[in-house]
Design an enzyme around this catalytic site. Structure first.
Site, PDB file in Angstrom:
ATOM      1  N   SER A  13     -28.763  -2.055 -39.534  1.00  0.00           N
ATOM      2  CA  SER A  13     -27.483  -2.673 -39.909  1.00  0.00           C
ATOM      3  C   SER A  13     -27.028  -3.682 -38.844  1.00  0.00           C
ATOM      4  O   SER A  13     -26.428  -4.711 -39.178  1.00  0.00           O
ATOM      5  CB  SER A  13     -26.400  -1.617 -40.173  1.00  0.00           C
ATOM      6  OG  SER A  13     -25.981  -1.008 -38.980  1.00  0.00           O
ATOM      7  N   ASN A  14     -27.314  -3.418 -37.579  1.00  0.00           N
ATOM      8  CA  ASN A  14     -26.980  -4.426 -36.555  1.00  0.00           C
ATOM      9  C   ASN A  14     -27.838  -5.676 -36.712  1.00  0.00           C
ATOM     10  O   ASN A  14     -27.351  -6.793 -36.511  1.00  0.00           O
ATOM     11  CB  ASN A  14     -27.156  -3.827 -35.152  1.00  0.00           C
ATOM     12  CG  ASN A  14     -25.937  -3.050 -34.716  1.00  0.00           C
ATOM     13  OD1 ASN A  14     -24.881  -3.620 -34.471  1.00  0.00           O
ATOM     14  ND2 ASN A  14     -26.058  -1.727 -34.676  1.00  0.00           N
ATOM     15  N   HIS A 109     -25.433  -0.442 -27.518  1.00  0.00           N
ATOM     16  CA  HIS A 109     -25.371   1.005 -27.290  1.00  0.00           C
ATOM     17  C   HIS A 109     -24.020   1.500 -27.813  1.00  0.00           C
ATOM     18  O   HIS A 109     -22.982   0.897 -27.501  1.00  0.00           O
ATOM     19  CB  HIS A 109     -25.516   1.272 -25.789  1.00  0.00           C
ATOM     20  CG  HIS A 109     -25.489   2.721 -25.462  1.00  0.00           C
ATOM     21  ND1 HIS A 109     -26.564   3.559 -25.707  1.00  0.00           N
ATOM     22  CD2 HIS A 109     -24.511   3.501 -24.931  1.00  0.00           C
ATOM     23  CE1 HIS A 109     -26.249   4.784 -25.325  1.00  0.00           C
ATOM     24  NE2 HIS A 109     -25.014   4.775 -24.855  1.00  0.00           N
ATOM     25  N   GLU A 142     -34.794  -2.402 -16.081  1.00  0.00           N
ATOM     26  CA  GLU A 142     -35.870  -1.397 -16.137  1.00  0.00           C
ATOM     27  C   GLU A 142     -35.358   0.035 -16.257  1.00  0.00           C
ATOM     28  O   GLU A 142     -36.149   0.960 -16.387  1.00  0.00           O
ATOM     29  CB  GLU A 142     -36.814  -1.585 -14.938  1.00  0.00           C
ATOM     30  CG  GLU A 142     -37.587  -2.890 -15.101  1.00  0.00           C
ATOM     31  CD  GLU A 142     -38.591  -3.167 -14.002  1.00  0.00           C
ATOM     32  OE1 GLU A 142     -39.041  -2.210 -13.359  1.00  0.00           O
ATOM     33  OE2 GLU A 142     -38.918  -4.353 -13.798  1.00  0.00           O
ATOM     34  N   ASP A 145     -30.342   1.971 -20.793  1.00  0.00           N
ATOM     35  CA  ASP A 145     -28.898   1.793 -21.024  1.00  0.00           C
ATOM     36  C   ASP A 145     -28.163   1.455 -19.730  1.00  0.00           C
ATOM     37  O   ASP A 145     -27.144   2.084 -19.395  1.00  0.00           O
ATOM     38  CB  ASP A 145     -28.298   3.065 -21.669  1.00  0.00           C
ATOM     39  CG  ASP A 145     -28.926   3.374 -23.015  1.00  0.00           C
ATOM     40  OD1 ASP A 145     -29.338   2.429 -23.719  1.00  0.00           O
ATOM     41  OD2 ASP A 145     -29.022   4.564 -23.368  1.00  0.00           O
TER      42      ASP A 145
HETATM   43  C1  GRF Z   1     -26.594   1.800 -33.521  1.00  0.00           C
HETATM   44  O1  GRF Z   1     -25.561   2.744 -33.394  1.00  0.00           O
HETATM   45  C2  GRF Z   1     -26.940   1.219 -32.175  1.00  0.00           C
HETATM   46  O2  GRF Z   1     -25.846   1.110 -31.321  1.00  0.00           O
HETATM   47  C3  GRF Z   1     -27.911   2.220 -31.627  1.00  0.00           C
HETATM   48  O3  GRF Z   1     -28.672   2.635 -32.731  1.00  0.00           O
HETATM   49  C4  GRF Z   1     -27.929   2.461 -33.926  1.00  0.00           C
HETATM   50  C5  GRF Z   1     -28.744   1.576 -34.809  1.00  0.00           C
HETATM   51  O4  GRF Z   1     -28.164   1.381 -36.068  1.00  0.00           O
HETATM   52  N1  GRF Z   1     -28.687   1.634 -30.555  1.00  0.00           N
HETATM   53  P1  GRF Z   1     -28.699   0.221 -37.023  1.00  0.00           P
HETATM   54  O5  GRF Z   1     -30.210   0.485 -37.198  1.00  0.00           O
HETATM   55  O6  GRF Z   1     -28.433  -1.077 -36.369  1.00  0.00           O
HETATM   56  O7  GRF Z   1     -27.972   0.399 -38.307  1.00  0.00           O
END
Ligand code: GRF
Length: 218
Positions: A13-14, A109, A142, A145
């Site tokens: 989704s991102n 994150h 490296e 997060d």
């Molecule tokens: C999101 O919550 C992102 O912050 C984390 O993993 C999730 C991925 O969601 N790293 P999507 O695949 O982007 O819907």
């Protein structure tokens, strides 16, 4: 126009939020490749529907992290990617990968780093009784997060929140924060100074950007 590679492992989704922002011209970039380490990741179909080239590099077919990463780096280079966005890419990157795109890999994150790195961070925020959590877009270094923070959005933790309800609330903010951060990168408005990212924005531009990220919109 910068060329961006997006790495995913799941629903993406991102990734879709980034693609839409590029399509609308809000981010001066085009997506050169969406690559997944998981064959059949739902996000691959969403990318293909939008006419974006996709690839799979199955990590199970490599003996080591470096071997897998070398294949991914090769695909990204072939596609001409200059900036790499991790969007739910559930793999730790080897130093080899980080050094292949120095200060050019972004990650999102779902917590306010440096609080709650790692996995299941929405649940951890609830378990700690945090009143606010949110999301962070940062440059990948490296350590997991860990790298310089580009942008964050703050999201309240509500009484009675479950991992699912908090994740869904944070996700809405992720979808606006990630494109805004990518835009800064593409416009070369980010200067890395040791542990920090300095943004080349006027006070007014910065205030506007932060207010847009914080807008509850509900
Ligand atoms: C999101 O919550 C992102 O912050 C984390 O993993 C999730 C991925 O969601 N790293 P999507 O695949 O982007 O819907």
């Amino acid at each position: 126009m910068k060329r961006v590679g997006i790495l995913i492992s799941g629903r993406g989704s991102n990734m879709v939020a980034l693609l839409k922002a590029m399509e609308r011209g809000e981010v001066p970039a085009r997506c050169a490749l969406v690559l997944s380490n998981v064959p059949g990741a739902p996000g691959l179909a969403s990318a293909a529907e939008r006419g974006v080239p996709t690839a799979v590099v199955d990590h199970k077919l490599s003996a080591t992290r470096e071997e897998h990463d070398a294949k991914v780096i090769a695909r990204l280079r072939e596609a001409g990617a200059e900036i790499v966005c991790l969007a739910g890419y559930m793999r730790l990157l080897s130093p080899l990968f980080v050094r292949a795109f120095p200060d050019r890999i972004l990650n999102i994150h779902p917590a306010l780093l440096p609080a709650f790195p790692g996995l299941h961070v929405q649940r951890k925020a609830i378990e700690h009784g945090a009143r606010f959590s949110g999301c962070t877009v940062h440059i990948v270094d490296e350590e997991c997060d860990h790298g310089p923070i580009l942008l964050q959005a703050v999201v309240p933790v509500m009484p009675g929140d479950t991992e699912e309800s908090l994740s869904a609330r944070i996700l809405r903010y992720e979808h606006r924060t990630y494109p805004a951060a990518l835009r800064l990168m593409c416009e070369e408005k980010v200067v890395i100074e040791e542990r920090r990212a300095r943004l080349l924005l006027s006070c007014e531009e910065y205030t506007q950007l932060v207010s847009a990220l914080m807008d509850r919109g509900d």
